[in-house]
Design a protein around this motif. Sequence first.
Motif, PDB file in Angstrom:
ATOM      1  N   ARG A 250     -33.410  11.910  13.661  1.00 18.32           N
ATOM      2  CA  ARG A 250     -33.159  10.704  14.451  1.00 18.32           C
ATOM      3  C   ARG A 250     -32.236  11.012  15.635  1.00 18.32           C
ATOM      4  NH1 ARG A 250     -31.451   7.945  10.417  1.00 18.32           N
ATOM      5  NH2 ARG A 250     -33.367   6.840   9.891  1.00 18.32           N
ATOM      6  N   THR A 251     -31.233  11.845  15.405  1.00 15.13           N
ATOM      7  CA  THR A 251     -30.279  12.194  16.457  1.00 15.13           C
ATOM      8  C   THR A 251     -30.972  12.825  17.654  1.00 15.13           C
ATOM      9  OG1 THR A 251     -28.388  12.450  14.968  1.00 15.13           O
ATOM     10  CG2 THR A 251     -28.353  13.748  16.993  1.00 15.13           C
ATOM     11  N   VAL A 252     -31.909  13.743  17.415  1.00 19.56           N
ATOM     12  CA  VAL A 252     -32.597  14.419  18.524  1.00 19.56           C
ATOM     13  C   VAL A 252     -33.399  13.418  19.345  1.00 19.56           C
ATOM     14  CG1 VAL A 252     -34.323  16.148  19.147  1.00 19.56           C
ATOM     15  CG2 VAL A 252     -32.696  16.618  17.300  1.00 19.56           C
ATOM     16  N   PHE A 253     -34.169  12.572  18.699  1.00 27.22           N
ATOM     17  CA  PHE A 253     -35.001  11.612  19.439  1.00 27.22           C
ATOM     18  C   PHE A 253     -34.148  10.622  20.223  1.00 27.22           C
ATOM     19  CE2 PHE A 253     -38.172  13.409  16.711  1.00 27.22           C
ATOM     20  CZ  PHE A 253     -39.366  13.269  17.422  1.00 27.22           C
ATOM     21  N   LEU A 254     -33.043  10.174  19.626  1.00 23.07           N
ATOM     22  CA  LEU A 254     -32.164   9.257  20.347  1.00 23.07           C
ATOM     23  C   LEU A 254     -31.520   9.932  21.549  1.00 23.07           C
ATOM     24  CD1 LEU A 254     -30.459   7.514  17.301  1.00 23.07           C
ATOM     25  CD2 LEU A 254     -32.041   6.437  18.912  1.00 23.07           C
ATOM     26  N   HIS A 255     -31.039  11.159  21.350  1.00 22.93           N
ATOM     27  CA  HIS A 255     -30.343  11.869  22.426  1.00 22.93           C
ATOM     28  C   HIS A 255     -31.272  12.192  23.590  1.00 22.93           C
ATOM     29  CE1 HIS A 255     -27.413  14.567  24.273  1.00 22.93           C
ATOM     30  NE2 HIS A 255     -28.374  15.472  24.375  1.00 22.93           N
ATOM     31  N   GLU A 256     -32.469  12.647  23.288  1.00 27.89           N
ATOM     32  CA  GLU A 256     -33.372  13.102  24.345  1.00 27.89           C
ATOM     33  C   GLU A 256     -34.205  11.988  24.967  1.00 27.89           C
ATOM     34  OE1 GLU A 256     -33.380  15.896  25.727  1.00 27.89           O
ATOM     35  OE2 GLU A 256     -32.292  17.203  24.337  1.00 27.89           O
ATOM     36  N   LEU A 257     -34.594  10.998  24.172  1.00 28.78           N
ATOM     37  CA  LEU A 257     -35.551  10.007  24.661  1.00 28.78           C
ATOM     38  C   LEU A 257     -34.958   8.621  24.880  1.00 28.78           C
ATOM     39  CD1 LEU A 257     -38.639  10.951  22.448  1.00 28.78           C
ATOM     40  CD2 LEU A 257     -37.981  11.859  24.695  1.00 28.78           C
ATOM     41  N   PHE A 258     -33.793   8.346  24.294  1.00 27.24           N
ATOM     42  CA  PHE A 258     -33.161   7.031  24.448  1.00 27.24           C
ATOM     43  C   PHE A 258     -31.677   7.195  24.784  1.00 27.24           C
ATOM     44  CE2 PHE A 258     -36.718   6.528  21.541  1.00 27.24           C
ATOM     45  CZ  PHE A 258     -37.375   5.404  22.024  1.00 27.24           C
ATOM     46  N   PRO A 259     -31.341   7.940  25.827  1.00 25.10           N
ATOM     47  CA  PRO A 259     -29.934   8.240  26.099  1.00 25.10           C
ATOM     48  C   PRO A 259     -29.103   7.031  26.486  1.00 25.10           C
ATOM     49  CG  PRO A 259     -31.303   8.957  27.924  1.00 25.10           C
ATOM     50  CD  PRO A 259     -32.244   8.564  26.829  1.00 25.10           C
ATOM     51  N   ASP A 260     -29.740   5.957  26.962  1.00 22.08           N
ATOM     52  CA  ASP A 260     -28.982   4.812  27.475  1.00 22.08           C
ATOM     53  C   ASP A 260     -29.227   3.536  26.676  1.00 22.08           C
ATOM     54  OD1 ASP A 260     -27.990   6.347  29.660  1.00 22.08           O
ATOM     55  OD2 ASP A 260     -29.934   6.109  30.647  1.00 22.08           O
TER      56      ASP A 260
END
Length: 291
Positions: free
Chosen positions: A156-166
């Motif tokens: 979950r951390t990777v997808f949030l960091h890369e695809l939903f940064p804001d």
Amino acid sequence: MRLAGGTPSAWPSGALSREAFCAKVRAEGERLYRDLPWRNIDDPYAVLVSEVMLQQTQVTRVLKHWGRWMAMFPTLDALAAASTSDVLAQWQGLGYNRRALALKRACETCSARFGGRLPDTHEGLQALPGIGPATAAGVMAFARNRPGVYLETNVRTVFLHELFPDRDKVADRELAPLVAATCPEDDARAWYYALLDYGAHLKSVVANPSRRSAHHARQSAFEGSRRQKRAEIVRVVLAEPGIGRDELARRLDAFERAAGRDGVDGAAFDSIVDDLIAEGFFREEGAGLRA
């Protein structure tokens, strides 16, 4: 590399393309790869043990326990046949003792109904005690190299960091199609290792992106909690089988007071012990408690 799903219509606009995202995860996963003892093995039971241990528990702690557990209970049938007291004794130090009992019950079911083998489908695994979608997907990916939606905190951390940064409050229903669309049909094991290792790295160097998930929940404090009292009662009963309720209550009261807290009243103590008996941790024999 063949991907298990097509590009979802909800792929985040303005983010990395799916191809660029996959390439970055692969590169970071190779750079940050962790050579853990439960990796690259084809034993579904051994993988299941690691997945259950890793729930809400740090890898460094699991490293101290997984090998000893596998030496004590090397097969699914061995765990199924083991005593509850031996299982709980080996689990001490990992926390959340319910996980150990659920794991044993899952193995008992498989030993009795499936010839000592775990089911080989996501649905069959999820029908067992204590196995949810993420654990089932982990067993399928890591032991059988089959694709699925393995959505846990590091992934979950990777997808949030890369695809939903804001964005905040990103729901798993938004992430699950992206996870499915990026998992390769022919290399799920290596893909999820890359996501896990990149996610663990991100959590060590940036403010934890998983906190922006709609499913993030801060873990409640352990000190002084009912959970700590349960753990202490389990520890004492394992160390002194047959201990009576009155003596056990005295020990728990002393434990709490030694930590600078108020003692435990009788109703709270009885409630905890009764719950532990109902959940299968203990049995009451005469005037004593035994695991």
